[in-house]
Scaffold this motif. Structure first.
Motif, PDB file in Angstrom:
ATOM      1  N   THR A 106      -1.368   2.616  -6.407  1.00  0.00           N
ATOM      2  CA  THR A 106       0.073   2.655  -6.151  1.00  0.00           C
ATOM      3  C   THR A 106       0.758   3.531  -7.193  1.00  0.00           C
ATOM      4  O   THR A 106       1.712   3.121  -7.860  1.00  0.00           O
ATOM      5  CB  THR A 106       0.681   1.235  -6.158  1.00  0.00           C
ATOM      6  N   LYS A 108       4.153   6.445  -5.363  1.00  0.00           N
ATOM      7  CA  LYS A 108       4.052   6.207  -3.926  1.00  0.00           C
ATOM      8  C   LYS A 108       5.112   6.954  -3.125  1.00  0.00           C
ATOM      9  O   LYS A 108       4.931   7.213  -1.931  1.00  0.00           O
ATOM     10  CB  LYS A 108       4.123   4.712  -3.646  1.00  0.00           C
ATOM     11  N   GLU A 120      -0.694  -1.243   2.417  1.00  0.00           N
ATOM     12  CA  GLU A 120       0.285  -2.265   2.035  1.00  0.00           C
ATOM     13  C   GLU A 120       0.481  -3.264   3.169  1.00  0.00           C
ATOM     14  O   GLU A 120       1.588  -3.764   3.388  1.00  0.00           O
ATOM     15  CB  GLU A 120       1.622  -1.599   1.675  1.00  0.00           C
ATOM     16  N   LYS A 179      -2.139 -10.386  -1.877  1.00  0.00           N
ATOM     17  CA  LYS A 179      -1.259  -9.678  -2.807  1.00  0.00           C
ATOM     18  C   LYS A 179      -1.480 -10.152  -4.232  1.00  0.00           C
ATOM     19  O   LYS A 179      -1.493  -9.340  -5.181  1.00  0.00           O
ATOM     20  CB  LYS A 179       0.202  -9.894  -2.383  1.00  0.00           C
ATOM     21  N   GLY A 222       7.760  -6.072  -4.882  1.00  0.00           N
ATOM     22  CA  GLY A 222       7.007  -6.333  -3.662  1.00  0.00           C
ATOM     23  C   GLY A 222       6.617  -7.793  -3.536  1.00  0.00           C
ATOM     24  O   GLY A 222       6.832  -8.427  -2.482  1.00  0.00           O
TER      25      GLY A 222
END
Length: 715
Positions: A374, A377, A610, A652, A666
């Motif tokens: 990441t 991005k 994602e 996650k 996120g």
């Protein structure tokens, strides 16, 4: 008045006039002097050294045109039928007597000097004929150098059609590149190719007949004598580039970890990522990798950069427990960023013209490493588009087998197909993630998909690639091979979703959904036990579930944006209930596919995409649109929806514990969405849902802080 018949006159070999009848002699006619310069120098009005070929013709590269004038009436030497004895006799005629007596063939008249010159030319021509006939050996057995003029052209006295004079090269009809069946827009070989579109200025120059020969002759005649032309030593330049390519880079080598750690990360990359994005040829890579750690071998900088790029991809996946953190990022993540940035700096110093296969491999690996970690991005779409443009400029989108095999070998052809398929996948996914158009949607391409074969079935010396295995047989290249089947549909969906929204009516949405489902139904289902592999170790390394999951997800993901605009229209028109159901099923199925991989310890897609974040939001949004107490399918399955969200949160959290919480927004959004859904479903009160959401986020934060190296204080 009486008319006198003029006597017929002919020219003797010596150039004097002879009368066949009549004693009266006409006034002597002026003898025509034989021109001694070659015809090419006379045409170009240049001085000639009268050698064969002359120096002017040698310099201009037209030695095949160096010809000399001869007297008329003499048959070509190959028609004289002279043997070695006759040739020796001609030599004796040219020899001058050492005594005071004059030879009958040598008089002090200037006309006989011309005769000697012509006889010398005839002897030289006959010598050349004998030399060519006997394989380069001279008459006396020695080896002669060919400095004699070529066989002159003779015009016989009989009635024959005169040959048309030869036109200069730049006026001759030439075969242009447009007349060839192979890819006429290509130049170069291997990966050092350039692609030119049909309207490029370069092709316009090539279509102009005679331009290149005209410029070449002009440069030789007018520029080179003034030393204006620039001569490039291409051979020396190529040697310098090759020597520089083999030189090591000590700055990159200083970043290498121990061989044991490098082996572990390289193994993870080859075992997982190479089953979806084919970038390296595994057998040849393993050979070079073994030499890389040999202390007696020199490490070239490009392969060092390749190793660092691979380790940048697998660093966080190879992290060992307990995880160590430096502030909010893990040590593994910090190492990956360091390697990626070092390779980026090295790439900036490389030539953009003289590139090899390894340079394109490094570019693909670095982009993949940035996505896994990441890193920057917001530039994914821009960087993927730049890679696509670079690939188009070298013609990776055109079928390489149309070129001659001496320019692009079968091995290079297959690697070009694989690199193009990888870049194509990058660009399409970045276009979908950012909601921006892809250059591929309007690109004409004819390159074939990569063969469905394993790497051990071909190598650099392969003369012909083996045929592709059937789609039901799983190989390391199965994903790229089968992904091509749905590429036209995905390109059309990308073009539609990034185009004007008013052009997408509901009938088209339903039609596209049916086409997506048909493409999904056409995908094969593999089993590891069915893999065509005799080696049990290799069989265990194959992961058909990884390719199967990505093939399904890259199609199902388009269902979400297709039906998104019609979800809120459900209350006005019941026909849009279909959009709710298909939307919910697509999001739930993708969560289950990702979780199945996660349960087997395959974290490739969890780091590459994602999905855990976007699918959790999608499930929450479609469920929140349902009224409380409803008995429709979505609300009845609310328990399974909560379980799916728990799976997304677990995936996650695993990624954060391996990489660090460098993007806390996120995970915080996922926690908040989960609490909001629990409150909507009545599982918790709003206050309890808020407390549970905050508690989940803080708990993960404490886990990160507990792994600090060096440890922080208890407070």
């Amino acid at each position: 008045m009486p008319r006198s018949d003029p006597s017929e006159r002919s020219v003797s070999p010596g150039g004097t006039e002879a009368h066949e009848d009549g004693d009266d002699r006409a006034p002597p006619r002026k003898r025509q002097r034989v021109r001694l310069s070659c015809l090419e120098c006379r045409r170009r009005k240049l001085s000639c050294d009268r050698e064969f070929p002359c120096s002017r013709c040698l310099q201009s590269g037209t030695s095949d045109k160096c010809e000399y004038e001869t007297r008329p009436g003499l048959a070509p030497p190959n028609k004289l039928g002279l043997s070695q004895g006759a040739l020796t006799g001609l030599d004796s005629r040219l020899s001058l007597p050492s005594t005071g007596g004059e030879s009958p063939y040598f008089r002090k008249d200037g006309r006989d000097l011309d005769r000697i010159r012509r006889l010398e030319m005839e002897v030289s021509q006959l010598r050349n004929l004998l030399i060519n006939k006997h394989g380069g050996a001279s008459v006396d057995g020695s080896t002669l150098q060919d400095h004699s003029p070529p066989e002159p052209k003779h015009h016989e006295d009989d009635e024959r059609d005169k040959e048309e004079p030869e036109l200069p090269q730049f006026l001759q009809v030439q075969t242009t590149t447009a007349d060839k069946e192979e890819l006429r827009f290509f130049r170069g070989k291997e990966f050092k190719t350039r692609y030119f579109g049909p309207h490029s200025a370069f092709l316009a120059f090539q279509e102009l007949t005679g331009l290149c020969p005209f410029m070449k002759e002009t440069s030789e005649e007018w520029l080179r004598p003034h030393q204006i032309s620039r001569h490039k030593d291409r051979h020396k330049r190529a040697e310098d580039r090759d020597r520089k390519f083999r030189e090591p880079d000590l700055a990159l080598e200083a970043l290498l970890p121990s061989k044991e750690d490098a082996d572990h990360m390289v193994s993870i990359y080859l075992d997982q990522f190479e089953q979806i994005h084919r970038i390296v040829h595994i057998p040849s890579f393993r050979r070079d990798y073994a030499k890389f750690w040999d202390p007696n071998e020199t490490r070239n900088a490009a392969f060092t950069a390749l190793i660092l790029s691979i380790m940048g991809i697998a660093s966080c996946l190879a992290a060992k427990l307990p995880h160590k953190f430096e502030k909010m990022v893990s040590i593994s993540y910090a190492n990956a960023i360091k390697w990626i940035e070092a390779v980026d700096r090295w790439q900036e110093g490389q030539s953009q013209k003289h590139r090899r296969l390894i340079h394109y491999q490094i570019a693909c690996l670095i982009y993949l490493a940035k996505r896994v970690n990441t890193m920057k991005k917001k530039r994914y779409w821009k960087n993927a588009g730049a890679m696509t443009q670079d690939a188009i400029s070298v013609g990776l989108h055109r079928e390489p087998s149309h070129m001659r095999s001496d320019k692009i070998t079968p091995f290079q052809q297959e690697m070009r197909r694989r690199i193009w398929a990888t870049i194509q996948s990058y660009d399409l996914q970045a276009s979908f993630d950012h909601g921006l158009p892809s250059i591929l949607s309007s690109l004409h391409y004819d390159v074939n998909p990569p063969h469905n074969i394993d790497d051990d079935e071909f190598d650099e010396d392969t003369k012909e690639l083996p045929p592709s295995k059937p789609p039901t047989t799983y190989t390391y290249s199965s994903y790229q091979h089968l992904s091509r089947q749905s590429l036209p549909l995905r390109l059309e969906l990308s073009r539609v979703l990034t185009g004007p929204p008013e052009d997408l009516d509901y009938a088209r949405v339903v039609r596209y959904t049916d086409e997506i489902n048909r493409e999904i139904d056409a995908l094969p289902s593999w089993d590891v036990s069915d893999a065509d592999n005799e080696n049990a170790d290799d069989q265990a390394q194959k992961k058909p579930l990884l390719a199967y999951t990505l093939l399904h997800i890259q199609l199902r993901q388009y269902i979400i944006p297709l039906h998104q605009p019609f979800l809120r229209l459900r209350k006005q028109n019941s026909k849009y209930q279909y959009s709710e159901i298909i939307y919910y099923n697509a999001a739930r199925d993708m969560v289950l596919l990702n979780d199945q991989l996660f349960q087997q310890g395959i974290r490739t897609l969890n780091f590459l995409r994602e999905d855990s974040l976007t699918l959790a939001i999608n499930l929450c949004s479609v469920t929140m649109l349902q009224p409380r107490g409803s008995t429709n399918m979505i609300m009845i399955n609310s328990k399974h929806t909560v379980e799916a969200l728990e799976k997304c949160l677990a995936m996650k959290e695993d990624r954060i514990l391996r990489c660090g919480n460098n993007e806390p927004w996120g995970y915080s959004i996922m926690c908040a969405a989960f609490g909001l859904l629990e409150a909507h479903l009545g599982i918790k009160t709003p206050q309890e849902a808020k407390a549970a959401s905050a508690d989940r986020f803080v708990t993960l934060h404490y886990k990160v802080m507990a792994g600090q190296d060096p440890p922080t204080s208890t407070q």
